[in-house]
Design a protein around this motif. Sequence first.
Motif: not given
Ligand code: OGA
Length: 334
Positions: A124, A167, A175, A178, A180, A184, A186, A193, A255, A261, A263, A276, A278
């Motif tokens: 990843y 990413l 993922t 968790h 942050d 975000n 995204f 996803k 987000l 989240h 993912v 992202t 951020w």
């Molecule tokens: C994020 C995140 C994870 C992913 O953007 O904060 O946790 O796998 N992304 O995209």
Amino acid sequence: MAKVEESSKNFSLKEYPFPTEEIPRLSINNPETDRRIAAGLPVVIEDSRLVQSALHWDLDYLQENIGDGKFTVYKSKNKRFQYFDDKKIDSNKNFQKPMEHLDLTFPEFVNKLKTAKPGKDRVYLQQALNEGVGKRIVADFLGFNWSWVTEQQKKNKFGPLTSNLLLIGMEGNVTPAHYDEQENFFTQIRGYKRFILFHPDRQSQFKCMYPYPTYHPCDRQNQVDFDNPDYKKFPKFKDAKGYETVVGPGDILYLPMYWWHHVESLPDYGHTISVTFWYKAGPIGNIVYPLTPQQKVSMMRNIEKMIHQALNDPDEVPEFMQNMVLGRYTEPPA
Ligand code: OGA
Ligand code: FE
């Protein structure tokens, strides 16, 4: 199997042992979109064109144009890519890294991605876009819909943009849940996803999510394995209620900060590419009571960090925190 609509697609998705509601999918021109962002509620925006200039990105194009720097790539023996903070490893002697951190050139990464055997050694790539990229990527980057995203930043009093993380994941990569400490936007460029979100509210969700202690390398991460929850250890996970959506090319998911989240890059649609946007939290201004769930989470974190610092020994923290609570306060209402 749960069904979630993404534009006209019907995805068959794995069922998890908690209910979910769908996150609204709206037009950028719908006033409700702005209202949700202003209220700190997640929303999928389907026609923003925020990353239109990058929708042609694929592995060949990126390999040719992204430059010959090194990229942060994680390697995992299973599908989970659980983040950890290197700086917190030394004080947690028994910690086993959930994944491996590699620094690879882009072609090295692509080679690993293409030759990975299913179920073994997944990779990843998670690398902030920086000055090292080639001219064409810079042009694509400058072509993002900066006027919209910057207007949102201003209107909602976000702090400065901190990074655009690129990413690139293999199908099936996960993922784990968790949160942050940043806002975000995204954006999805390639593949699909599935996001499962949980509200940061202390009463309704924070207590169901069992984050690691702040001094642990997996701070901000949930301790429950969604595929196989240990209800003996984590009984309140039974009360978790999520929100979910699937994002595809051109979609944005707003987000909000502190929202949990989880993912997953959906299987069957090839690798995924995302970027992202951020933003730091804005200035707090005058404190208004009652505090928001986000402010309460932030306060809990700070108190926990302070206790840890003062005791100077992570092993002492759990007992200390329990002594603070046990016997001193009555049970909270059920
Ligand atoms: C994020 C995140 C994870 C992913 O953007 O904060 O946790 O796998 N992304 O995209
Ligand atoms: Fe995240």
